[in-house]
Design a protein around this motif. Structure first.
Motif, mmCIF file in Angstrom:
data_model
loop_
_atom_site.group_PDB
_atom_site.id
_atom_site.type_symbol
_atom_site.label_atom_id
_atom_site.label_comp_id
_atom_site.label_asym_id
_atom_site.label_seq_id
_atom_site.Cartn_x
_atom_site.Cartn_y
_atom_site.Cartn_z
ATOM 1 N N TYR A 129 0.847 -1.207 0.000
ATOM 2 C CA TYR A 129 0.000 0.000 0.000
ATOM 3 C C TYR A 129 0.873 1.244 0.000
ATOM 4 N N LYS A 133 1.268 4.055 -2.808
ATOM 5 C CA LYS A 133 0.955 5.441 -2.466
ATOM 6 C C LYS A 133 2.095 6.370 -2.892
ATOM 7 N N LEU A 138 -2.105 4.619 -6.328
ATOM 8 C CA LEU A 138 -3.351 4.205 -5.665
ATOM 9 C C LEU A 138 -4.540 4.531 -6.562
ATOM 10 N N TRP A 215 -6.923 -7.323 -3.119
ATOM 11 C CA TRP A 215 -6.114 -6.177 -3.532
ATOM 12 C C TRP A 215 -6.960 -5.090 -4.171
ATOM 13 N N ASN A 218 -8.481 -3.043 -1.467
ATOM 14 C CA ASN A 218 -7.556 -2.253 -0.669
ATOM 15 C C ASN A 218 -6.826 -1.176 -1.450
ATOM 16 N N LEU A 219 -6.668 -1.358 -2.746
ATOM 17 C CA LEU A 219 -5.856 -0.412 -3.508
ATOM 18 C C LEU A 219 -6.658 0.497 -4.432
#
Lengths: 277, 366
Positions: A129, A133, A138, A215, A218-219
């Protein structure tokens, strides 16, 4: 007492019954999801559950109106095909070298690659992550393409490797004698011969990418979210809407199910890892 | 032109020496056969020449050009594999034109060469078929055609007939011999079948354990084997061997006392000492049946093999050594009889304790 013939027939019948029970048991949730997606929210909550009701397309219309199904679908498609294409670009040369220029460490390398699949994904969530970022990736499709390529790579290499292993080495040697360089040997001889195997690898990779949720949740959030993220968005924030959730799930599953149905022959061949010819 | 020079060629896999220092010259238009038992390194030697294996040390020169480390594509050699190794996804025509297409040859030229090869090999009606639609013999011909169209300096054949059935093998053997004459090409041919070696070769190279045992024309090797290995390897049925010792020396030869119970006077010009152990080799056609009073050797008969034209009688000496005797096809040998034999002394081979041939005083013309 049963005669031999009768007892054989009974066994066949029992095995058949068992097989059908298991198949129905496995299929039932999908069937129920499909059924629920055509119900009103009230019907969907009814106890006892209703098998007969007046079907409606409201849920589907609502989803298209509120979220724009096709945006998510397009994200899913580009990410799945992107990751699969990129994966092949690495998996084919890797498998080629392992299958035809085997060294003492080839077996170990293959097993080590597979072992990376045993790592729980959440274990590397924070570093990945943060990496995404700081690279400004992202909520981009690119980050999912990269991640999916990496997580599917071991499987792709293994599958392509087992297919290549089945190809007689002499055919490639013949092409070398005929004057083919490494690239010509791969593109003009190896790939056309193993196109069945490559197709099953592509198919499996597409399915894995399509269904991946961890994923993508979360991304990505809005711009690059694929269908799995769309489903998740219907699961909680406004309470549970069973009918809409079912409709969105159906929409997410349908393309890959249809795709899988059409190509099931290739898929079975692929999943048997070259064992069945 | 195609002159191949191999100098002190060596090849090892994981510390095992497969090829142990080979020196060999192959001249233009020669049909050279590498023959030997399985694992003798004959296929490896061919693959080293082809460039499909890396050389550990030594050198290979083709027409004065060093090709030891050249890629297979740039050696100007063509190879026919035991498993044919056709491209399964291409038609016969494409299989044959693949090398020319890669080389960027002019379309009409490709067409002309493919038609020419197809004509020679009688493949014209099959040009649009895929390899899986062909029989074994047809596939082999396509593999040969693929080599012909390239007009290579040397044709390499790796046991090309061993996947064919017996009848087809004989037919293809003849076709290959004819092809060699017709193309006037240099060919190197690997086989474990010594009949193929004898019938096809101008020059036979007998290999054993990664070394050359002997090089020569088929009849030279048959009539004058340099050692016990070559003597036993070439010829069907095999040469029979009898152990013995030198019992006396003469100006024109020596006397050998065989364990089988007889003493023979042989023409031999090599250096031998009285009492040294020797092995006498004799081919089936040089053993003759004789009445007991004239026989040099008494033996017991074992089974016989009748081939129609000839009969091979397997016999056993009193010293438990096996010999084979070739007699006329209508002759029958009983089982377990005792018969007398005479040996054709001019055609006996004598080998010393190290298995090397002892020169004969009177050499027969090869």
């Amino acid at each position: 007492m049963l005669t031999l013939k009768q007892s054989r027939r009974l066994t066949t019948w029992l095995v058949g019954l068992a097989a059908w029970s298991v198949a129905l048991l496995l299929f039932f949730p999908i069937f129920w999801m499909l059924l629920t997606s055509f119900k009103t929210e009230i019907d969907a909550f009814a106890t006892p559950p209703q098998f007969f009701f007046v079907p409606t397309l409201d849920n589907y219309l609502h989803i298209q109106e509120r979220s724009g199904y096709f945006k998510y679908a397009w994200n899913s498609v580009t990410i799945a095909f992107g990751a699969t294409g990129l994966g092949l670009l690495f998996a084919i040369p890797a498998a080629y070298s392992m299958a035809f220029f085997e060294t003492r460490r080839t077996r170990g390398t293959l097993l080590w690659m597979l072992s990376t699949k045993m790592l729980p994904a959440v274990g590397v969530l924070v570093p990945i992550y943060l990496l995404a970022k700081s690279l400004g990736l992202l909520d981009t499709r690119l980050v999912l393409v990269l991640i999916y390529t990496l997580i599917n790579m071991p499987i792709m290499v293994w599958m392509v490797y087992t297919y290549f292993k089945d190809i007689p080495r002499e055919i490639l040697e013949a092409s070398r004698m005929d004057g083919a360089g490494t690239l010509q040997e791969i593109v003009r001889v190896l790939l056309p011969i193993s196109k069945g195997g490559i197709a099953s690898t592509v198919l499996l990779s597409l399915i894995l990418c399509w269904n991946e949720a961890f994923w993508s949740l979360n991304l990505t959030s809005a711009k690059a979210a694929p269908l799995t993220a769309l489903i998740a968005s219907y699961s909680s924030p406004e309470g549970l809407f069973w009918a809409k959730l079912s409709a969105v799930s159906t929409l997410a599953c349908a393309p890959i199910l249809i795709f899988g149905w059409i190509s099931q022959k290739q898929l079975v061949r692929g999943l048997s890892f070259g064992a069945v010819k | 032109m195609a002159d191949l020079k191999i100098r002190n060629l060596q090849k090892g896999f994981d510390g095992h020496a497969i090829i142990q220092g080979i020196d060999l010259d192959i001249r233009n238009r020669e049909f050279v056969v590498f023959v030997g038992p399985s694992g003798c390194g004959k296929s490896t030697l061919l693959r080293l020449i082809a460039g499909l294996e890396e050389v550990s040390s030594g050198s290979i020169e083709l027409d004065g050009r060093e090709i030891t480390d050249e890629s297979p594509a740039r050696r100007d050699l063509a190879m026919v594999f035991q498993t044919y190794a056709l491209y399964p996804h291409m038609t016969v025509r494409k299989n044959m034109s693949f090398a020319l297409d890669l080389a960027g040859t002019d379309k009409q030229e490709v067409e002309r060469k493919v038609s020419e090869a197809a004509r020679i090999l009688e493949l014209e009606p099959l040009l649009e078929r895929k390899p899986r639609q062909l029989s074994g013999g047809q596939r082999q011909r396509v593999a040969i055609g693929r080599a012909i169209v390239r007009n290579p300096k040397i044709f390499l054949f790796d046991e090309p007939l061993s996947n064919l059935d017996a009848a087809l093998r004989v037919q293809m053997r003849l076709e290959l011999a004819r092809l060699h004459k017709e193309l006037q090409a240099t060919m190197i041919y690997v086989t474990h079948d010594q009949v193929e070696a004898m019938t096809l070769a101008d020059k036979v190279v007998v290999l054993n354990g990664g070394r050359i045992e002997q090089v020569g024309s088929p009849l030279e090797l048959y009539n004058h084997p340099a050692n016990l290995f070559v003597a036993g390897f070439l010829g069907t049925p095999k040469m029979g061997f009898l152990r013995g010792r030198v019992s006396a020396l003469h100006a024109d030869g020596c006397e050998v006392a065989l364990d089988a119970g007889c003493t023979l006077r042989l023409p031999a010009a090599g250096t031998l000492d009285v009492g040294s152990p020797v092995t006498l080799g004799i081919r089936p056609e040089h053993l003759h049946r004789a009445p007991p009073e004239q026989a040099q050797l008494m033996v017991g008969t074992d089974v016989s093999e009748r081939l129609g034209s000839d009969t091979y009688c397997h016999v056993r000496t009193d010293s438990e050594e096996n010999l084979t005797l070739r007699v006329r096809g209508d002759f029958t040998c009983g089982y377990g009889e005792r018969i007398g034999l005479t040996l054709d002394l001019d055609h006996c081979h004598l080998f010393d304790a190290d298995g090397l041939a002892v020169a004969r005083a009177v050499r027969q013309a090869a």
